[in-house]
Write an enzyme that holds these catalytic residues in place. Structure first.
Site, PDB file in Angstrom:
ATOM      1  N   ASP A  73      49.793   7.298  47.808  1.00  0.00           N
ATOM      2  CA  ASP A  73      49.904   7.027  49.042  1.00  0.00           C
ATOM      3  C   ASP A  73      48.692   6.102  49.503  1.00  0.00           C
ATOM      4  O   ASP A  73      47.685   5.904  48.567  1.00  0.00           O
ATOM      5  CB  ASP A  73      50.029   7.972  49.898  1.00  0.00           C
ATOM      6  CG  ASP A  73      49.155   9.354  49.655  1.00  0.00           C
ATOM      7  OD1 ASP A  73      47.874   9.101  49.165  1.00  0.00           O
ATOM      8  OD2 ASP A  73      49.437  10.583  50.013  1.00  0.00           O
ATOM      9  N   ASN A 141      49.862  22.026  56.150  1.00  0.00           N
ATOM     10  CA  ASN A 141      51.301  22.166  56.514  1.00  0.00           C
ATOM     11  C   ASN A 141      52.339  21.976  55.407  1.00  0.00           C
ATOM     12  O   ASN A 141      53.412  22.032  55.571  1.00  0.00           O
ATOM     13  CB  ASN A 141      51.472  21.187  57.668  1.00  0.00           C
ATOM     14  CG  ASN A 141      51.580  19.916  57.068  1.00  0.00           C
ATOM     15  OD1 ASN A 141      51.468  19.552  55.922  1.00  0.00           O
ATOM     16  ND2 ASN A 141      51.587  18.801  58.052  1.00  0.00           N
ATOM     17  N   HIS A 143      52.327  19.590  53.007  1.00  0.00           N
ATOM     18  CA  HIS A 143      52.789  18.310  52.498  1.00  0.00           C
ATOM     19  C   HIS A 143      52.069  17.931  51.148  1.00  0.00           C
ATOM     20  O   HIS A 143      51.077  18.378  50.908  1.00  0.00           O
ATOM     21  CB  HIS A 143      52.382  17.010  53.530  1.00  0.00           C
ATOM     22  CG  HIS A 143      50.903  16.917  53.931  1.00  0.00           C
ATOM     23  ND1 HIS A 143      50.586  16.736  54.942  1.00  0.00           N
ATOM     24  CD2 HIS A 143      50.094  16.582  52.965  1.00  0.00           C
ATOM     25  CE1 HIS A 143      49.144  16.480  54.895  1.00  0.00           C
ATOM     26  NE2 HIS A 143      48.902  16.116  53.650  1.00  0.00           N
TER      27      HIS A 143
HETATM   28  C1  F6R Z   1      46.420  12.144  49.502  1.00  0.00           C
HETATM   29  C2  F6R Z   1      47.484  13.192  49.528  1.00  0.00           C
HETATM   30  C3  F6R Z   1      47.681  14.394  50.371  1.00  0.00           C
HETATM   31  C4  F6R Z   1      46.265  15.346  50.420  1.00  0.00           C
HETATM   32  C5  F6R Z   1      46.350  16.392  51.181  1.00  0.00           C
HETATM   33  C6  F6R Z   1      45.196  17.378  51.292  1.00  0.00           C
HETATM   34  O1  F6R Z   1      46.677  11.102  48.400  1.00  0.00           O
HETATM   35  O2  F6R Z   1      48.520  12.976  48.780  1.00  0.00           O
HETATM   36  O3  F6R Z   1      48.752  15.109  50.290  1.00  0.00           O
HETATM   37  O4  F6R Z   1      46.351  15.726  49.032  1.00  0.00           O
HETATM   38  O5  F6R Z   1      46.431  15.949  52.558  1.00  0.00           O
HETATM   39  O6  F6R Z   1      43.973  16.745  51.466  1.00  0.00           O
HETATM   40  P1  F6R Z   1      42.598  17.500  51.193  1.00  0.00           P
HETATM   41  O7  F6R Z   1      42.421  17.441  49.793  1.00  0.00           O
HETATM   42  O8  F6R Z   1      41.672  16.443  51.905  1.00  0.00           O
HETATM   43  O9  F6R Z   1      42.709  18.677  51.759  1.00  0.00           O
END
Ligand code: F6R
Length: 249
Positions: A73, A141, A143
């Site tokens: 992303d 959440n 995602h």
């Molecule tokens: C970023 C991505 C997001 C993160 C998620 C967790 O490229 O794909 O899905 O993996 O927001 O973020 P952290 O690792 O900062 O808790």
């Protein structure tokens, strides 16, 4: 450390140990197949993994020259060189320590026309024959990539309106100010992710314990995008003890 089947759940005492083991596995895969296609995440979670990969790159003289990467992303409106961009994050944490061919580094461009850019990305993934190993983090959440919970999920790479909680958790990368976090992003879709030949999801810390319990023990639901990994034939969920603390079996 213990494992169960489908998706495989492996629990490590701490995030550093998990990163070391996963990095060693990726390094071996790379030595076996120098032309691997990686899908890569950004965020806090993969930092330890990238540090370990950088260490192994030096120690084992890993050759990345034929590797292809696709990041999950990118924020809309940011240029690749902007300090808050995910492209810049990857440069800082991994790319600059490898001999990756810049031509083989694939990134969604946040300043491009979103619709055309998403189509271009899907085509580029198809042209290299798909992603071999997709590494993922997970939002509190549920995602993955920026596929946020909802009544429906997008299958292909698409434009996303970011949730407040997602913007809040990214504020640290924007001087701690949520107002500086872009409101939109481009993200691989659920099918883009699930078509990868293998998936490795990393989750660390207590804040991920609730969603990981639902990913492992709960039903498949669009309200928890990561629950769709239950359908993947080769998915590993790599947790530290804190993230595994609410698993029921
Ligand atoms: C970023 C991505 C997001 C993160 C998620 C967790 O490229 O794909 O899905 O993996 O927001 O973020 P952290 O690792 O900062 O808790």
């Amino acid at each position: 450390m213990h494992s169960v089947r489908s998706p495989r759940v492996t629990v490590f005492p701490d995030a550093r140990t998990a990163a070391r083991v996963v990095a060693a596995r990726l390094a071996s895969a790379l030595q076996e197949n120098p032309s691997l296609v990686f899908g890569l995440p950004t965020g806090r979670t993969p930092i330890a993994l990238y540090e370990e990969l950088v260490r192994l790159t030096a120690a084992r003289a890993l050759d990345w020259s034929k590797v292809t990467t696709f990041n999950l992303d990118e924020f809309v409106g940011l240029r690749p060189e902007d300090p808050g961009s995910y492209r810049r994050f990857m440069q800082e944490h991994l790319f600059r320590f490898t001999n990756l061919d810049p031509q083989r580094i694939n990134f969604l461009v946040g300043t491009a026309n979103p619709e055309e850019e998403c189509l271009r990305y899907e085509r580029a993934i198809a042209e290299v024959g798909g992603i071999d190993i997709q590494i993922l983090g997970i939002g509190t959440n549920g995602h993955i990539g920026f596929n946020e919970p909802g009544h429906e999920l997008d299958s292909l790479t698409h434009l996303v309106k970011l949730r407040q909680e997602t913007r809040r958790s990214n504020a640290a990368f924007f001087g701690g100010n949520i107002d500086h976090v872009p409101t939109e992003a481009l993200s691989m879709g659920m099918a883009t992710i699930l078509h990868s030949r293998s998936v490795v999801l990393l989750a660390h810390g207590e804040s991920k314990a609730g969603c990981m319990a639902r990913v492992v023990n709960g039903p498949l639901t669009t309200e928890l995008p990561a629950s769709f990994l239950q359908l993947h034939p080769d998915a590993d969920l790599i947790l530290d003890a804190a993230a595994a603390s609410q698993l029921t079996h």
